[in-house]
Design a protein around this motif. Structure first.
Motif, PDB file in Angstrom:
ATOM      1  N   VAL A 117       0.836  -1.208   0.000  1.00 17.47           N
ATOM      2  CA  VAL A 117       0.000   0.000   0.000  1.00 17.47           C
ATOM      3  C   VAL A 117       0.867   1.253   0.000  1.00 17.47           C
ATOM      4  O   VAL A 117       0.623   2.202  -0.771  1.00 17.47           O
ATOM      5  CB  VAL A 117      -0.946  -0.008   1.217  1.00 17.47           C
ATOM      6  CG1 VAL A 117      -1.647   1.342   1.361  1.00 17.47           C
ATOM      7  CG2 VAL A 117      -1.972  -1.116   1.080  1.00 17.47           C
ATOM      8  N   GLU A 118       1.887   1.283   0.851  1.00 17.83           N
ATOM      9  CA  GLU A 118       2.736   2.466   0.947  1.00 17.83           C
ATOM     10  C   GLU A 118       3.565   2.676  -0.312  1.00 17.83           C
ATOM     11  O   GLU A 118       3.744   3.817  -0.780  1.00 17.83           O
ATOM     12  CB  GLU A 118       3.649   2.363   2.170  1.00 17.83           C
ATOM     13  CG  GLU A 118       2.920   2.517   3.501  1.00 17.83           C
ATOM     14  CD  GLU A 118       2.222   3.852   3.611  1.00 17.83           C
ATOM     15  OE1 GLU A 118       2.842   4.878   3.259  1.00 17.83           O
ATOM     16  OE2 GLU A 118       1.059   3.879   4.036  1.00 17.83           O
ATOM     17  N   LEU A 119       4.106   1.593  -0.871  1.00 18.97           N
ATOM     18  CA  LEU A 119       4.899   1.722  -2.095  1.00 18.97           C
ATOM     19  C   LEU A 119       4.044   2.188  -3.263  1.00 18.97           C
ATOM     20  O   LEU A 119       4.518   2.942  -4.122  1.00 18.97           O
ATOM     21  CB  LEU A 119       5.576   0.391  -2.431  1.00 18.97           C
ATOM     22  CG  LEU A 119       6.817   0.042  -1.605  1.00 18.97           C
ATOM     23  CD1 LEU A 119       7.319  -1.351  -1.969  1.00 18.97           C
ATOM     24  CD2 LEU A 119       7.935   1.064  -1.839  1.00 18.97           C
ATOM     25  N   ALA A 120       2.802   1.748  -3.323  1.00 17.08           N
ATOM     26  CA  ALA A 120       1.911   2.193  -4.393  1.00 17.08           C
ATOM     27  C   ALA A 120       1.725   3.700  -4.354  1.00 17.08           C
ATOM     28  O   ALA A 120       1.553   4.345  -5.401  1.00 17.08           O
ATOM     29  CB  ALA A 120       0.565   1.488  -4.283  1.00 17.08           C
ATOM     30  N   LYS A 121       1.801   4.288  -3.170  1.00 15.71           N
ATOM     31  CA  LYS A 121       1.654   5.735  -3.032  1.00 15.71           C
ATOM     32  C   LYS A 121       2.942   6.471  -3.369  1.00 15.71           C
ATOM     33  O   LYS A 121       2.925   7.504  -4.043  1.00 15.71           O
ATOM     34  CB  LYS A 121       1.241   6.082  -1.596  1.00 15.71           C
ATOM     35  CG  LYS A 121      -0.091   5.513  -1.148  1.00 15.71           C
ATOM     36  CD  LYS A 121      -0.308   5.845   0.327  1.00 15.71           C
ATOM     37  CE  LYS A 121      -1.578   5.219   0.870  1.00 15.71           C
ATOM     38  NZ  LYS A 121      -1.734   5.461   2.334  1.00 15.71           N
ATOM     39  N   ARG A 122       4.069   5.943  -2.884  1.00 10.52           N
ATOM     40  CA  ARG A 122       5.326   6.698  -2.944  1.00 10.52           C
ATOM     41  C   ARG A 122       6.242   6.286  -4.080  1.00 10.52           C
ATOM     42  O   ARG A 122       6.918   7.132  -4.666  1.00 10.52           O
ATOM     43  CB  ARG A 122       6.058   6.555  -1.603  1.00 10.52           C
ATOM     44  CG  ARG A 122       5.253   7.098  -0.432  1.00 10.52           C
ATOM     45  CD  ARG A 122       5.995   6.962   0.883  1.00 10.52           C
ATOM     46  NE  ARG A 122       7.296   7.627   0.862  1.00 10.52           N
ATOM     47  CZ  ARG A 122       8.122   7.670   1.896  1.00 10.52           C
ATOM     48  NH1 ARG A 122       7.772   7.085   3.039  1.00 10.52           N
ATOM     49  NH2 ARG A 122       9.273   8.293   1.813  1.00 10.52           N
ATOM     50  N   ALA A 123       6.326   5.008  -4.369  1.00  9.24           N
ATOM     51  CA  ALA A 123       7.244   4.515  -5.408  1.00  9.24           C
ATOM     52  C   ALA A 123       6.604   3.330  -6.113  1.00  9.24           C
ATOM     53  O   ALA A 123       7.006   2.181  -5.905  1.00  9.24           O
ATOM     54  CB  ALA A 123       8.591   4.131  -4.798  1.00  9.24           C
ATOM     55  N   PRO A 124       5.611   3.573  -6.961  1.00  5.22           N
ATOM     56  CA  PRO A 124       4.862   2.464  -7.572  1.00  5.22           C
ATOM     57  C   PRO A 124       5.689   1.595  -8.502  1.00  5.22           C
ATOM     58  O   PRO A 124       5.248   0.502  -8.861  1.00  5.22           O
ATOM     59  CB  PRO A 124       3.746   3.190  -8.342  1.00  5.22           C
ATOM     60  CG  PRO A 124       4.254   4.586  -8.543  1.00  5.22           C
ATOM     61  CD  PRO A 124       5.088   4.895  -7.352  1.00  5.22           C
ATOM     62  N   GLY A 125       6.879   2.041  -8.894  1.00  8.74           N
ATOM     63  CA  GLY A 125       7.716   1.236  -9.779  1.00  8.74           C
ATOM     64  C   GLY A 125       8.592   0.236  -9.060  1.00  8.74           C
ATOM     65  O   GLY A 125       9.319  -0.531  -9.701  1.00  8.74           O
ATOM     66  N   ILE A 126       8.540   0.209  -7.726  1.00  9.81           N
ATOM     67  CA  ILE A 126       9.351  -0.719  -6.948  1.00  9.81           C
ATOM     68  C   ILE A 126       8.537  -1.964  -6.639  1.00  9.81           C
ATOM     69  O   ILE A 126       7.429  -1.892  -6.107  1.00  9.81           O
ATOM     70  CB  ILE A 126       9.832  -0.071  -5.631  1.00  9.81           C
ATOM     71  CG1 ILE A 126      10.723   1.120  -5.945  1.00  9.81           C
ATOM     72  CG2 ILE A 126      10.599  -1.086  -4.780  1.00  9.81           C
ATOM     73  CD1 ILE A 126      11.933   0.785  -6.776  1.00  9.81           C
ATOM     74  N   ASP A 127       9.088  -3.120  -6.961  1.00 14.26           N
ATOM     75  CA  ASP A 127       8.432  -4.399  -6.694  1.00 14.26           C
ATOM     76  C   ASP A 127       9.019  -5.029  -5.438  1.00 14.26           C
ATOM     77  O   ASP A 127      10.214  -4.877  -5.150  1.00 14.26           O
ATOM     78  CB  ASP A 127       8.622  -5.364  -7.874  1.00 14.26           C
ATOM     79  CG  ASP A 127       8.097  -4.792  -9.179  1.00 14.26           C
ATOM     80  OD1 ASP A 127       7.056  -4.104  -9.131  1.00 14.26           O
ATOM     81  OD2 ASP A 127       8.723  -5.021 -10.226  1.00 14.26           O
TER      82      ASP A 127
END
Length: 307
Positions: A117-127
């Motif tokens: 959820v947090e990565l989708a907000k801040r860095a959506p290109g990180i898997d």
């Protein structure tokens, strides 16, 4: 020749000298005195083992073949260094890549949802890639470069590892909400030991630190089931009369919502969790971001569990 022995300022002067092929013009371009530039040329000749600039009639200088060959590569290298120094922090939305993590199953499940959820907000290109949790080899896999971040109970401070505490989790006795022991007026040692227990062990071990603590006071418990993961054990607790003494940090997720807990009736050392990474990721923005999010999300999970 080791890079640590090379003065970057000398290379900047050499670049100007090779470009101008003239000591005076190079000095003026750099805002230095001619003696300072002449001295730098002398040091550069020693460094490269070549005159670099040779006398040419009537009063000029010409670049040597070595100087001609290194002129463009040197200019390019200095330009790249300048770009690195001038560049600001990367735009998180532009980051692309993957971060590999190892954590025991319950924590991986809880962290995975929150981190996604947090990565989708801040860095959506990180898997996020969660690697399987193998008992006892997490740190070795980190050192071999197989993973980027490890959550473990054992702090690792050797070599180039970076370790920081995530939280301290005391033990608690877990059971299903309608368990007979949950209705007991007094949940004491005898009540605890009257029921069979489940333990978690990746190697199938039935004995652990809790059994050692019981042995010291002359008591023992019946371990009826050994589960390979906490998720497996939590599901067993929901459907049976088994009891478990687990660190509070594992009481998360859907199964945990069907459980209740009681204080452990003997003294047990709490479990500490640590986040470990390798120094090779000190400049890896993606890894550092995920580590930051784990530090932020971890206490939230603990608060949810406590509530």
């Amino acid at each position: 020749m080791k890079l640590r022995n090379i003065n970057l300022n000398l290379l900047v002067i050499v670049d100007a000298l090779l470009d101008e092929a003239h000591v005076g013009r190079a000095a003026g371009r750099l805002g230095l005195s001619q003696p300072a530039v002449s001295n730098a040329l002398a040091r550069a000749r020693v460094l490269f083992g070549d005159p670099l600039l040779a006398r040419a009639p009537p009063n000029g200088l010409r670049r040597t073949p070595r100087a001609e060959a290194m002129r463009e590569p040197l200019r390019t290298a200095l330009a790249q260094l300048a770009a690195i120094v001038a560049a600001g922090p990367p735009n998180l939305t532009d980051l692309r890549g993957a971060v590999r993590l190892v954590a025991f199953d319950v924590l991986a499940a809880a962290l995975g949802a929150a981190l996604t959820v947090e990565l989708a907000k801040r860095a959506p290109g990180i898997d996020l890639i969660f690697h399987p949790w193998h008992v006892g080899d997490e740190v070795e896999r980190l050192e071999r470069g197989e993973v980027d971040l490890v959550v473990t109970v054992a702090p690792a401070s050797r070599g180039l590892l970076r370790t920081e505490p995530l939280g301290i989790y005391p033990y608690t006795v877990m059971m299903r909400r309608d368990h007979p022991a949950a209705a007991a007026e007094r949940f004491d040692l005898d009540c605890w030991l009257a029921f069979p227990h489940v333990v978690v062990s990746g190697h199938g071990d039935r004995q652990g630190s809790i059994d050692a603590a019981l042995t010291r006071i002359g008591r023992q418990r019946r371990v009826a089931t050994v589960a390979p993961t906490f998720l497996h054990a939590l599901e067993l607790l929901c459907e049976t009369d088994l009891l478990a003494a687990f660190p509070t940090g594992v009481m998360v997720g859907s199964a945990a919502a069907r459980l209740t807990s009681r204080p452990v009736p003997i003294a047990l050392e709490p479990v500490s969790l640590h986040l470990v990474r390798h120094s090779r990721t000190d400049m890896d923005t993606a890894v550092m971001l995920v580590a930051e999010l784990i530090r932020a999300v971890g206490p939230q999970l603990h608060d949810q569990e406590a509530s």
